[in-house]
Design an enzyme around this catalytic site. Sequence first.
Site, mmCIF file in Angstrom:
data_model
loop_
_atom_site.group_PDB
_atom_site.id
_atom_site.type_symbol
_atom_site.label_atom_id
_atom_site.label_comp_id
_atom_site.label_asym_id
_atom_site.label_seq_id
_atom_site.Cartn_x
_atom_site.Cartn_y
_atom_site.Cartn_z
ATOM 1 N N ARG A 104 0.742 -1.212 -0.138
ATOM 2 C CA ARG A 104 0.078 -0.036 0.032
ATOM 3 C C ARG A 104 0.892 1.212 -0.125
ATOM 4 N NH1 ARG A 104 -1.413 2.105 4.263
ATOM 5 N NH2 ARG A 104 -1.929 0.331 5.342
ATOM 6 N N TYR A 122 -14.970 16.139 -16.240
ATOM 7 C CA TYR A 122 -15.114 14.777 -16.123
ATOM 8 C C TYR A 122 -16.280 14.640 -15.184
ATOM 9 C CZ TYR A 122 -14.825 9.721 -15.457
ATOM 10 O OH TYR A 122 -15.111 8.316 -15.488
ATOM 11 N N ASP A 163 -5.950 18.375 -15.750
ATOM 12 C CA ASP A 163 -6.147 16.767 -16.116
ATOM 13 C C ASP A 163 -5.848 16.832 -17.388
ATOM 14 O OD1 ASP A 163 -7.335 14.487 -16.738
ATOM 15 O OD2 ASP A 163 -9.063 14.539 -15.122
ATOM 16 N N LYS A 175 -7.269 5.275 -19.508
ATOM 17 C CA LYS A 175 -7.565 5.668 -20.921
ATOM 18 C C LYS A 175 -6.506 5.435 -21.817
ATOM 19 C CE LYS A 175 -11.461 6.792 -18.826
ATOM 20 N NZ LYS A 175 -11.670 8.232 -18.156
#
Length: 397
Positions: free
Chosen positions: A54, A107, A179, A204
């Site tokens: 983690r 988005y 972004d 993406k």
Amino acid sequence: MAERPLTPRSLPWPESAARPIGAPIQPSVVYAAESPDALDAQYEGRAHGYTYAREGHPNADRLAALISAMERVEGGLVTGSGMAAVAAVLMGLTRAGDHVLGGDQLYGRSLRMMSEELPRLGISTSLADPTDAEAFAAAITPQTRLILIEAVSNPTLRVADLEAIARMARERGILLAVDNTFTTPRALRPFDLGADIVIHSVTKLMAGHSDATLGWVGARDAALLERMRAFAVTLGLTPSPFDCWLAERGLMTFELRHERAEANAARLAEALAGHPGVRRVLYPGRADHPDHARARALLGGRWGNMVSFEIAGGRAAANALVRAAPEIAFAPTLGDVATTLSHPASSSHRALGPEARAALGISEGFFRVSVGVEDPQALISAFGRAIDAAAEAGERA
Ligand SMILES: *Cc1c(COP(=O)(O)O)cnc(C)c1O
């Protein structure tokens, strides 16, 4: 002396004098240190080592290094999704009382984070049109700590006045986060224009095969990046080693895929514009696009792989179009190696309601195409057939 028992925990990895050229995958959650002294060395930064996945792992660090090189920044952090990267920025760098200003066509989930999650934490937010620098400036308040914009909006592909916004952010000491998912470092390097922070949904175009969900965030200031890293590790926004490994593999063909997809998009936009069933085409590379000149200046003629278009005929026509092109996945994503088609009115923008959609120009006949790397002629004929089928269904309805 008794022989050591042979177990998977004691068995070393087989040696090879020649190194593998494919990237290894390291799924281990936990790392065994040699001694407490060795652990001290690690925690005190005298030795590099992992402790717990983690907190970090080799596959995430490899992927971060590759994307950071593309954005030409030091450091960089890979997260478990693009939204995890957005959260690391919007929540990791703000506190109650701050104000965050966002572009009004971000988005969908980023908009949700602005409208629902940040206010709950005492962080006020507002949205403004980033294609209009004056309107954007007017929305800044003395509490504005951070601005979040995307260079090209979804799904109408409007182009932000990024240079003017970067200038005003710098003058007023406000952090600017961009972004860069849609535009990618192939078209835009926001750090060169003065952005403080850059975000990617690696899911993406970067990973490119719709099989890994990941994000990336980088910052020019190392202290900002460390703040976000601490936030991401504490909240567990960590990526999976397997996803990172897949994305690294995808990244090897990013330039090639993007170049081909962009060339295909230009040809498809042209073909759509010439089809009698198409009302309008939105593509930054077309002279009739409202932000064509700005796209040329900002993106250097890298128009991207996204094309939107509108047909007449309402929902019946839209259904017929999708059904007539089964080889094109009707899926609300972008950046896959193959072309995908989305219908904002029934997916990304359904929550807006018809009036707000109409204000953005998103009718029932509005489609967004994420163009892939297929044979362009096959793509053009598939869309031609689909639009013909939609026109027939529209006449019947
Ligand atoms: C998809 C997307 C995101 C969110 O990324 P996930 O990997 O799906 O969490 C953020 N910003 C933009 C522009 C996106 O397209």
